[in-house]
Design an enzyme around this catalytic site. Structure first.
Site, short mmCIF file in Angstrom:
data_model
loop_
_atom_site.label_atom_id
_atom_site.label_comp_id
_atom_site.label_asym_id
_atom_site.label_seq_id
_atom_site.Cartn_x
_atom_site.Cartn_y
_atom_site.Cartn_z
N LYS A 103 0.85 -1.19 0.00
CA LYS A 103 0.00 0.00 0.00
C LYS A 103 0.89 1.23 0.00
CE LYS A 103 0.84 1.29 4.47
NZ LYS A 103 1.59 2.52 4.84
N PRO B 69 9.98 -4.76 1.48
CA PRO B 69 10.98 -4.61 2.55
C PRO B 69 10.33 -4.42 3.92
CG PRO B 69 10.73 -2.55 1.36
CD PRO B 69 9.91 -3.57 0.62
N GLY C 238 9.49 -0.52 5.63
CA GLY C 238 9.51 0.33 4.44
C GLY C 238 8.34 1.27 4.29
N GLY D 179 3.48 -1.46 4.25
CA GLY D 179 2.46 -2.29 4.89
C GLY D 179 2.66 -3.78 4.73
N SER E 75 -0.19 -6.47 5.47
CA SER E 75 -0.77 -7.10 4.30
C SER E 75 -0.69 -8.62 4.40
CB SER E 75 -0.06 -6.62 3.03
OG SER E 75 -0.62 -7.19 1.87
N ASP F 293 -3.09 -1.07 10.44
CA ASP F 293 -3.21 -1.08 8.98
C ASP F 293 -3.85 -2.36 8.44
OD1 ASP F 293 -2.05 1.39 8.90
OD2 ASP F 293 -0.12 0.72 8.09
#
EC number: 2.7.1.148
Length: 283
Positions: free
Chosen positions: A10, A99, A102, A105, A109, A141
């Site tokens: 994302k 990564p 990073g 997300g 995810s 998230d």
């Protein structure tokens, strides 16, 4: 039966910190959009009730990994509601492209993909709302990945309103550093009083990220990456970093800049999509 499940990245197309609660969590307004790029989870159902992660992450115990925690959380929720078929288990492995640290997300995810995939494979029948509530216990998230649509988020990121921002092309670059989220959120100079605005107002304004000034100040690699990208297109930080991105109207324009990327920058081109690749795979 081995099955393959997308676990997309994302971007935070904008991110504004509007306050800080008594419990230390920051309130925010942000715009999530998915990328047609990410990790892939391989999930093979088992019939002995065991959860095995076949691809451990260096430095992270399997039982602490969000993938395992998501699987066990779903198992517990389905069992308590009488919806877990006997013997439900899984072997899970991951092809990792995103990564750590990073701002894309990746871990959230992965957790969401496990929840959605195992709910389907085990035929538990939990609703999207139930999965999103479970996801929130794993990370702020996770719910947006569970719901699978680009969204405007408020609160600590859990209050989601589906939106359809333009689906542009992005050059996403990782400057080679890991930024733990607390490093940014605990910085005394982080803006914490950006005025709350309506979604309509925000979508008409130039997008920015309140965390960017801190990330650039504390990590010279982020500053260098953004300085390079800004020579070519509007660019900013995603999440709390470390990844930065530039937006383009077409794929060829993005790839032309990618070809000029300095060797120290790990970058890729992807399209912004409002329907998650995970949910597209279920259609």
């Amino acid at each position: 039966m081995m099955t393959y499940w997308p676990s997309p990245a994302k971007l935070n197309l904008f991110l504004y910190i509007t306050g800080q609660r008594a419990d230390g969590y920051h309130t925010l307004q942000t715009l999530f959009q998915f990328l047609d790029y990410g990790d892939t989870l391989h999930i093979e159902p088992r019939r002995d009730g065991e959860i095995h992660l076949l691809t451990p992450v260096n430095g992270v115990e399997n039982e602490d990994n969000l993938i395992v925690r998501a699987a066990r959380g779903l198992m517990k929720a389905a069992l308590e509601s009488g919806r877990l078929p006997a013997g439900s288990g899984a072997d899970i492995s991951i092809e990792k492209r995103l990564p750590m640290g990073g701002g894309l997300g990746g871990g959230s995810s992965n957790a969401a993909t496990v929840l959605v995939a195992l709910n389907h494979l085990w035929q538990c029948g939990l609703s999207v709302d139930e999965l999103a509530k479970l996801g929130l216990t794993l990370g702020a998230d996770v719910p947006v990945f569970v719901r699978g649509h680009a969204a405007f988020a408020e609160g600590v990121g859990e209050i989601l309103t589906p939106v359809n921002p333009p689906e542009k092309w992005y050059l996403v670059a990782h400057p080679g550093v890991i930024i733990p989220t607390p490093v940014i959120f605990k910085d005394p100079q982080l803006p914490r009083n950006t005025p709350k605005r309506s979604i309509d107002t925000l979508l008409k304004c130039e997008f920015s990220n309140d965390c960017e000034v801190i990330a650039r100040k504390r990590f010279r690699e982020v500053d260098a990456a953004l300085s390079w990208l800004l020579e070519y297109a509007p660019s900013r930080l995603t999440g709390t970093g470390a990844c930065v991105f530039a937006e383009f109207d077409t794929e060829p324009c993005a790839r032309q800049v990618l070809e000029q990327a300095p060797e120290w920058l790990n970058a890729f081109v992807a399209k912004g999509v409002n329907l998650s690749p995970l949910h597209r795979s279920l259609l």
